[in-house]
Design an enzyme around this catalytic site. Structure first.
Site, PDB file in Angstrom:
ATOM      1  N   GLU A 171       0.825  -1.202   0.000  1.00 41.45           N
ATOM      2  CA  GLU A 171       0.000   0.000   0.000  1.00 41.45           C
ATOM      3  C   GLU A 171       0.859   1.253   0.000  1.00 41.45           C
ATOM      4  O   GLU A 171       2.031   1.220   0.332  1.00 41.45           O
ATOM      5  CB  GLU A 171      -0.945   0.015   1.215  1.00 41.45           C
ATOM      6  N   GLY A 313       6.290  -0.134   4.505  1.00 44.90           N
ATOM      7  CA  GLY A 313       5.080  -0.441   3.752  1.00 44.90           C
ATOM      8  C   GLY A 313       5.420  -0.815   2.329  1.00 44.90           C
ATOM      9  O   GLY A 313       6.466  -1.404   2.065  1.00 44.90           O
ATOM     10  N   GLU A 314       4.522  -0.497   1.401  1.00 47.43           N
ATOM     11  CA  GLU A 314       4.684  -0.788  -0.030  1.00 47.43           C
ATOM     12  C   GLU A 314       4.618  -2.282  -0.337  1.00 47.43           C
ATOM     13  O   GLU A 314       4.657  -2.669  -1.503  1.00 47.43           O
ATOM     14  CB  GLU A 314       6.011  -0.231  -0.586  1.00 47.43           C
ATOM     15  N   GLY A 315       4.571  -3.144   0.674  1.00 40.26           N
ATOM     16  CA  GLY A 315       4.648  -4.581   0.450  1.00 40.26           C
ATOM     17  C   GLY A 315       6.068  -5.112   0.518  1.00 40.26           C
ATOM     18  O   GLY A 315       6.313  -6.279   0.204  1.00 40.26           O
TER      19      GLY A 315
END
Length: 348
Positions: A171, A313-315
């Site tokens: 995300e 974050g970001e995966g």
């Protein structure tokens, strides 16, 4: 909201067969530790003694949050759109790690307050130009929330139709730790101070302001953890709602879910309140340094694979954990047994 049919992965005969295979490998019983439980889980998810990983896919959902107007983040809202452009240009951490580990990567515009040019990496699923500030009103209407969940489910099904059987979700959204903190507080029944952290780097004064804003927001909205969709609509974001839908669709299709950090786990909290068996399909990649993530994982009885002090974050954490899934499948399928290798077993 559409109905999902999510079955438990429990299968006593298959579990016994998998454990027999694992225990007969040329090693002391339990010597591969968490890799053994991971191999067992992957076999049960796929309902086979010979699991395989195919076309691992990362979906990064991006959306803006109205709560940013209340000063809860040290970064301006514009950073969400700027980072989406960075993703599309291949320059972010998730791009680097996705390339390294062979992930198909797509960026989903769930509700960023900007308009993007067409790009083969971009999925345009915009539900609006960001949510409203939940300090004053619900972030989304009930209808918007359901639409976002359903759209996320469609996106996951598209990835699965193309051959993916390991789905990781990331995300991007300035302000989304505020949403996740409120979701956690209500859905886990925990005091807010255990759930609120520094996000993208708030100082002590900023952290206290964030806690004050979110405390007021919780007092403004009287929501019940028994109605997770209402909680999501009031405090969530378009990207969190879409992640919830994507997770539900993946579990319905018996796909392994690789769960990332604080925000992704907050989406799973909602999904698990709606359909508890979904947790059986989840491999929890890591425990982040964001305040509350460890407590959230404990609430889900989850054991993360990694502790790397990540909070990006970001995966990113999900992709970094993926080689452990590969190793679990590889030893189960390729490692010799005592019998095949002619190695003597332990004498009782």
């Amino acid at each position: 909201m559409q109905t999902f049919h999510i079955e438990s992965i429990k299968n006593e005969s298959l579990q016994a067969a998998l454990m027999q295979r694992i225990n007969q490998k040329t090693k002391p019983l339990g010597a591969l530790g968490r890799l053994e439980t991971l191999a067992l889980q992957l076999g049960l998810i796929q309902q086979t003694e010979h699991p395989a990983l195919q076309q691992q896919t990362m979906l990064v959902f991006a959306g803006d949050h109205g709560i940013v107007a209340e000063g809860v983040s040290p970064y301006p809202q514009a950073v969400t759109a700027q980072m989406v452009l960075n993703f599309l240009n291949g320059g972010a951490a998730i791009n680097v790690f996705a390339r390294q580990h062979g992930f198909q990567l797509h960026v989903v515009d769930s509700g960023v307050n900007a308009v993007f040019e067409s790009n083969p990496v971009l999925i345009d699923a915009k539900q609006g130009m960001g949510t409203l500030s939940f300090l004053h009103q619900p972030a989304m209407t009930a209808e918007e929330c359901v639409q976002a969940i359903n759209r996320g489910a469609e996106i996951a099904r598209d990835a699965i139709a193309q051959g993916c059987n390991v789905l990781a979700l990331g995300e991007m959204g300035i302000g989304n730790t505020s949403s996740a903190s409120c979701l956690m507080s209500v859905l886990c029944g925990l005091p807010l101070h255990q759930c609120v952290g520094r996000g993208t780097g708030l100082n002590d004064k900023g952290l206290q302001h964030k806690l004050s804003v979110l405390t007021t927001a919780l007092q403004t909205h009287h929501v019940s953890a028994k109605d997770p969709l209402q909680v999501l609509a009031v405090f969530g974001g378009f990207e969190i709602a879409m992640m919830t839908g994507a997770m539900l669709a993946a579990a319905e299709a018996k796909i392994t879910l690789l769960i990332d950090g604080f925000i992704a786990t907050s989406a799973l909290l909602v999904a698990a309140k709606l359909y508890p068996p979904i947790v059986e399909y989840c491999v929890f990649a890591h425990c982040s340094d964001e305040t509350g993530h460890g407590v959230m994982l404990d609430h889900l009885s989850a054991q993360p694979l990694l502790h790397l002090s990540l909070r990006l974050g970001e995966g990113t954490g999900a992709v970094l954990a993926y080689p452990l899934l590969e190793s679990a499948v590889a030893f189960l399928n390729d490692m010799a047994s005592f019998e095949s290798a002619g190695v003597s077993e332990k004498v009782e």
